[in-house]
Scaffold this motif. Sequence first.
Motif, mmCIF file in Angstrom:
data_model
loop_
_atom_site.group_PDB
_atom_site.id
_atom_site.type_symbol
_atom_site.label_atom_id
_atom_site.label_comp_id
_atom_site.label_asym_id
_atom_site.label_seq_id
_atom_site.Cartn_x
_atom_site.Cartn_y
_atom_site.Cartn_z
ATOM 1 N N LEU A 135 14.375 -26.024 -53.547
ATOM 2 C CA LEU A 135 13.215 -26.459 -52.786
ATOM 3 C C LEU A 135 13.307 -26.004 -51.331
ATOM 4 C CD1 LEU A 135 10.662 -28.470 -52.970
ATOM 5 C CD2 LEU A 135 12.172 -29.942 -51.658
ATOM 6 N N VAL A 136 14.445 -26.262 -50.703
ATOM 7 C CA VAL A 136 14.626 -25.891 -49.297
ATOM 8 C C VAL A 136 14.520 -24.374 -49.122
ATOM 9 C CG1 VAL A 136 16.285 -25.879 -47.385
ATOM 10 C CG2 VAL A 136 15.902 -27.982 -48.699
ATOM 11 N N ALA A 137 14.957 -23.619 -50.120
ATOM 12 C CA ALA A 137 14.851 -22.164 -50.044
ATOM 13 C C ALA A 137 13.393 -21.706 -49.990
ATOM 14 C CB ALA A 137 15.571 -21.514 -51.221
ATOM 15 N N SER A 138 12.469 -22.512 -50.487
ATOM 16 C CA SER A 138 11.048 -22.140 -50.482
ATOM 17 C C SER A 138 10.341 -22.534 -49.180
ATOM 18 C CB SER A 138 10.328 -22.771 -51.670
ATOM 19 O OG SER A 138 10.223 -24.162 -51.488
ATOM 20 N N PHE A 139 11.063 -23.157 -48.260
ATOM 21 C CA PHE A 139 10.434 -23.582 -47.005
ATOM 22 C C PHE A 139 9.971 -22.391 -46.160
ATOM 23 C CE2 PHE A 139 12.428 -28.105 -46.647
ATOM 24 C CZ PHE A 139 11.618 -28.519 -47.691
ATOM 25 N N LEU A 140 10.603 -21.251 -46.294
ATOM 26 C CA LEU A 140 10.154 -20.075 -45.556
ATOM 27 C C LEU A 140 8.753 -19.668 -46.007
ATOM 28 C CD1 LEU A 140 10.682 -17.871 -43.482
ATOM 29 C CD2 LEU A 140 11.807 -16.550 -45.276
ATOM 30 N N LEU A 141 8.515 -19.661 -47.324
ATOM 31 C CA LEU A 141 7.177 -19.379 -47.844
ATOM 32 C C LEU A 141 6.187 -20.429 -47.352
ATOM 33 C CD1 LEU A 141 5.064 -17.999 -49.646
ATOM 34 C CD2 LEU A 141 5.962 -19.371 -51.561
ATOM 35 N N ALA A 142 6.577 -21.689 -47.421
ATOM 36 C CA ALA A 142 5.695 -22.764 -46.986
ATOM 37 C C ALA A 142 5.351 -22.638 -45.504
ATOM 38 C CB ALA A 142 6.340 -24.121 -47.277
ATOM 39 N N ALA A 143 6.339 -22.298 -44.685
ATOM 40 C CA ALA A 143 6.097 -22.125 -43.250
ATOM 41 C C ALA A 143 5.116 -20.978 -43.006
ATOM 42 C CB ALA A 143 7.415 -21.875 -42.519
ATOM 43 N N THR A 144 5.247 -19.915 -43.783
ATOM 44 C CA THR A 144 4.329 -18.786 -43.658
ATOM 45 C C THR A 144 2.913 -19.198 -44.026
ATOM 46 O OG1 THR A 144 6.121 -17.248 -44.152
ATOM 47 C CG2 THR A 144 3.870 -16.424 -44.456
ATOM 48 N N LEU A 145 2.770 -19.967 -45.109
ATOM 49 C CA LEU A 145 1.445 -20.437 -45.527
ATOM 50 C C LEU A 145 0.857 -21.419 -44.515
ATOM 51 C CD1 LEU A 145 2.107 -20.877 -49.341
ATOM 52 C CD2 LEU A 145 0.665 -19.148 -48.234
ATOM 53 N N GLU A 146 1.709 -22.248 -43.909
ATOM 54 C CA GLU A 146 1.217 -23.159 -42.871
ATOM 55 C C GLU A 146 0.648 -22.367 -41.698
ATOM 56 O OE1 GLU A 146 3.215 -25.740 -39.408
ATOM 57 O OE2 GLU A 146 3.807 -26.394 -41.420
ATOM 58 N N GLN A 147 1.392 -21.368 -41.250
ATOM 59 C CA GLN A 147 0.972 -20.607 -40.080
ATOM 60 C C GLN A 147 -0.241 -19.729 -40.379
ATOM 61 O OE1 GLN A 147 3.673 -17.634 -38.396
ATOM 62 N NE2 GLN A 147 3.318 -18.614 -36.417
ATOM 63 N N ALA A 148 -0.261 -19.077 -41.533
ATOM 64 C CA ALA A 148 -1.323 -18.123 -41.851
ATOM 65 C C ALA A 148 -2.604 -18.787 -42.348
ATOM 66 C CB ALA A 148 -0.834 -17.124 -42.892
#
Length: 153
Positions: free
Chosen positions: A125-138
Amino acid sequence: TCAGSDSLCLDVLRDAAVALPTWLSVEVPCFYRPCRVGSEVQHLAVALVAQLVDLGYGRFKLVAQSPQNMRCWPNRCSRLVQTSVALPNTGATLPLPRSYTMAGLLGPLAVDIEVGEQWRSAEDLVASFLLAATLEQAAAERFDLHAVCEGDR
């Protein structure tokens, strides 16, 4: 600990002499401070996961909120047909919100952003936080974290 009321609710669950709910959903703190436009800060989300693991939750889903929400997009809010509702027997009116949100499906029916209906470990789950952060910003995406309890405490 984490920012937000969800973390405080988890503190209460930790201290309560009650059985934990089998499934739990909390809102993930923004991955940027301020949300979308500030500096990247994943430590609040990581701390929330650690808090859940400490409680006994061991499998997780990271769920995007936008599929569950109908938002009023910029320059379109004025096109709402009804902007308030009359309260019965009071003569008062209550303004309607500019967005209509819900938490979505809980537990086994919740859909993770990467693995669908499957549950995954805290590490995955924590490994997917980079994708989530990208989706939050974009895309201004926000997320809920769904967890399943692994046993009794």
